[in-house]
Design a protein around this motif. Sequence first.
Motif, PDB file in Angstrom:
ATOM      1  N   ASN A 813       0.832  -1.206   0.000  1.00  0.00           N
ATOM      2  CA  ASN A 813       0.000   0.000   0.000  1.00  0.00           C
ATOM      3  C   ASN A 813       0.873   1.265   0.000  1.00  0.00           C
ATOM      4  N   GLU A 832      -3.730  -2.833  -6.433  1.00  0.00           N
ATOM      5  CA  GLU A 832      -4.633  -3.977  -6.637  1.00  0.00           C
ATOM      6  C   GLU A 832      -4.146  -5.199  -5.854  1.00  0.00           C
ATOM      7  N   LEU A 835      -4.935  -4.738  -2.175  1.00  0.00           N
ATOM      8  CA  LEU A 835      -6.353  -4.940  -1.877  1.00  0.00           C
ATOM      9  C   LEU A 835      -6.723  -6.415  -1.904  1.00  0.00           C
ATOM     10  N   LYS A 836      -6.101  -7.152  -2.777  1.00  0.00           N
ATOM     11  CA  LYS A 836      -6.381  -8.587  -2.852  1.00  0.00           C
ATOM     12  C   LYS A 836      -5.982  -9.283  -1.549  1.00  0.00           C
ATOM     13  N   PRO A 839      -8.739  -7.117   1.597  1.00  0.00           N
ATOM     14  CA  PRO A 839      -9.872  -6.479   0.897  1.00  0.00           C
ATOM     15  C   PRO A 839     -10.740  -5.579   1.774  1.00  0.00           C
ATOM     16  N   SER A 841      -9.559  -3.499   4.214  1.00  0.00           N
ATOM     17  CA  SER A 841      -8.785  -2.408   4.820  1.00  0.00           C
ATOM     18  C   SER A 841      -9.206  -1.068   4.225  1.00  0.00           C
ATOM     19  N   ILE A 844      -6.263   0.745   2.388  1.00  0.00           N
ATOM     20  CA  ILE A 844      -5.929   0.201   1.062  1.00  0.00           C
ATOM     21  C   ILE A 844      -7.041   0.508   0.067  1.00  0.00           C
ATOM     22  N   GLN A 845      -8.296   0.441   0.500  1.00  0.00           N
ATOM     23  CA  GLN A 845      -9.411   0.839  -0.378  1.00  0.00           C
ATOM     24  C   GLN A 845      -9.246   2.303  -0.820  1.00  0.00           C
ATOM     25  N   LEU A 848      -6.222   2.545  -3.525  1.00  0.00           N
ATOM     26  CA  LEU A 848      -6.608   2.082  -4.860  1.00  0.00           C
ATOM     27  C   LEU A 848      -7.680   2.978  -5.452  1.00  0.00           C
ATOM     28  N   LEU A 864     -14.912   2.406  -4.150  1.00  0.00           N
ATOM     29  CA  LEU A 864     -13.917   2.051  -3.122  1.00  0.00           C
ATOM     30  C   LEU A 864     -13.737   3.175  -2.101  1.00  0.00           C
TER      31      LEU A 864
END
Length: 922
Positions: A813, A832, A835-836, A839, A841, A844-845, A848, A864
């Motif tokens: 991140n 990406e 996030l994978k 998912p 967080s 991180i959302q 992205l 997001l």
Amino acid sequence: MNTLSPLNRTAVAVALALTLAGCGKTPEQHFENAQQLVQKRDYRAAVIELKSVLQEQPDNRDARQLLGEVFFRSAAYLDAEKELIRAHNLGAADEQVLPTLAELYVKLGAPRKALDLEVPASGLSPDSLAKLHTMRAEALLSLGNREEAERSLEAAAQANPNQPSLLLTQAKLALMDRQKERAEQLVDRALKQDPAHTDALYIKGAFLGHENKLDEATEVYRRILADDPNQFRAHLAIASLHQGKGDTAAADKAIKAAEKVSAKHPMVMYARGVFELRRGNLSKASSTLQEVLRVAPDHLPSMLAFAMASYGLGNYEQSTTYAARVLTAAPYNLVAGRILAGSQLKAGNPQEALKTLESVLAKHPNDAELLAIAGDVYLRTGDYTKAMDHLDRAAEIEPENAAIRTRLAAGHLASGDTGEALADLQVATGLSDKAGQADTALVLLHLKGKDYDKALQAIASLEKKLPNNPVTHNLRAGALLGKGDRANARKALEQALAIQPTFLPAALNLARLDVQDKKPQAARKRFESILAADRNNAQSMLALADLAAAEKKEKDYVAWLEKAVKADPKLLAAHLGLVRFYLGKKENAKALAHAREAADANPDKPGALELLGAAQMAAGDRVGSLATYTTLAQKSPRSAEAQMLLANAQVANRQVEAARRTLKNALQLKPDFLKAQEALIQMELADGRLDAALQVARQIQSQQPKSPVGFDREADILLSQKRYPQAIKAYEQALAKRPEPASLIKLHRALFLAGDTKAADQRLASWRKQHPTDPVVQVYAAEVYTLTRRNREAIALYEAILGQKPNNPATLNNLAILYQREKDSRALSTAEQALKLAPESPAIQDTLGWVLVQQGQLSRGLDLLGKAAAKAPQAAAIRYHYGAGLARSGRKAEARRELEAALAGGQHFPELSEAKALLDSL
């Protein structure tokens, strides 16, 4: 159904009234009957008659006095005390009350009360005066004051030299002086004065017992019982004779006979408690002796025995408290001194133990056991010279004491002299035909030194003393495992279990081998086989719970713990496992329920109270936790840890001043208790008492001059005052004491805040050069470079960190954010990937989502960012990113709301000026 006519009912009532009138007794008749019953030694019936008198005439002085005497003869001393005092208050003469009261207090083990009774200037017959002085002498002797006791005996002899009690006490003194013949003559004189004198007969029986004339002694005690069947003391004396012969069953039978006469009498309960203590049933001994102390709180022998039981059970706070009480009342009591010093050492208070030993050793300078305890204490404090001096003296006094020789070995071992330790242990093992601590210690020392062949030789020697014993096979397995011989180690462990199928240490070791061989099912079967032989073996259930935890079988883990608790409600380890499990699951109510069960089952164990307090705190019951920790501190008055827990609860309940006092109490008990010192520093800082906080930090420096902690805390305090040069100096001192990443980071921050960025960078670069793979400083340096917009340096560091620990979502991140700043195309794929991995967080959302918005992918980007803002509504940067995205999509009203929310909290974030400008433009 038959009924009576009114006329017949009246006749029956009249007849009944006449009958009752004819059977009624006056108080005087009840009193006369009581006197006759006393002559017949029927004390129970006499008590009933006297209570009938007092029911009608509660202030009848003579009845009160006689009732007190009856209770005294029945050895119901507490009831006797109450009645005699009331009789005295109602006007009973000193002659009739004081000598009996004094004797009563002596028998109760309350010598101070006996001494509080003043000797009246007149009004006592020569016989009573002699007895009162004699009882004062007895009290003084029990307190170790022989000189004063002898003066009281001289006064008694002047009053009546032939008083039986006086003669018996003189006999005791003669025995103390090893004048056995004179003692026997004095007892015979007492019996000549009064052939049925119970105490004289008891002493006569004791003499015969000491001469090993056990049958004759038993006959004397049976003579007492023939004269007075209520004399349970005679049964207890017979029990003592049987114990001397080693006949435990007969001793138990005799105590049961005493219990049949007066089960709840303190003396009988005391005898039961001591009996259980001697045969190692410590829990039963402890509970019985506690019951004695409940009704006779000043009984010194019960206090001492309870202290011994508590010590054996590991309840060192209780053993400390009661041994100290005995030693306060009887400063010369050697056993109390040993227990108190030993308990203080076991409880982690070596300085308190030293204070005790100084006092007791002054009175008993040549007691080998005391010297050995002193050696243990000095070992604990690191003063090896004094330790060896005391241990050597102990060994000189008792050269054939295997336990002392074992301690001497421990001293040599602690001071690094393994050769001497081995020599002492080898001597110790040869001092006794019975296996003891020294034999096992010798084996363990060889095992620790990885001298497995010598360990096997020592085990062979131990096996001669303990043939066919699972312990030796378990130790042999340890030596064989050290040699890498797993096959024969297994055989040894299996032999241990063949001897004793429920021998848990061997089963545990075999289970460990099974787990190492990836055979958990085999490990499980081992414990199940123990349960097949002993279905209530709670320790096996605990082991099965551990296996279930290792296999992540939560239901089985909980089930086994619950079974263990059911099998042994006092098993604290099982309760602890359940409480921790439910706390981890945030099921605080269940955790609290189990903690309450643990505390109910273990009311005297501090660990149970600690568990309950922690569960209450987790469940939000701050008031309840305060009450629990208050009880814990009361039950463990010498425990600094208990004071610390109480202080935490007081802080949680906003009782700051009380918490400050409690922390200071903890530091009085344990002056170098770091947790308490750090808590006190935080408290002083919170109240703005910076000088007080500095004083505690410098105290830490004085106590631990080689540790960085005190200097680090001083630097923290100085930094909070913005006294940068002094803070930097203190951080440098901490770093010099022990180079640690945390100290380096704090020093860097202090230099940075002082404006000396060049020195800060040099320090950071120097550390990284010396510790190129230090993950903590790597991450910190990357964060510093990010904040100071040294993006390329930060990227290089994060890429290196990712090479060491790939697939770390936080690192990915941060790297994505830096790539986006540098307009690096890798930003999107890196975000990406993050996030994978995480998912849900919001950080991180946000990353992205913001990358997508900036790259024109508004739909997914806003989705997001909206999720991130909903999860972290207080995060100003996330709200700004969402507002900016909404503005780009033309949703200006929503954008304004988000931007206003981002700026409302007054938070500082990197894009603050952009957020303000955007809001002004809408």
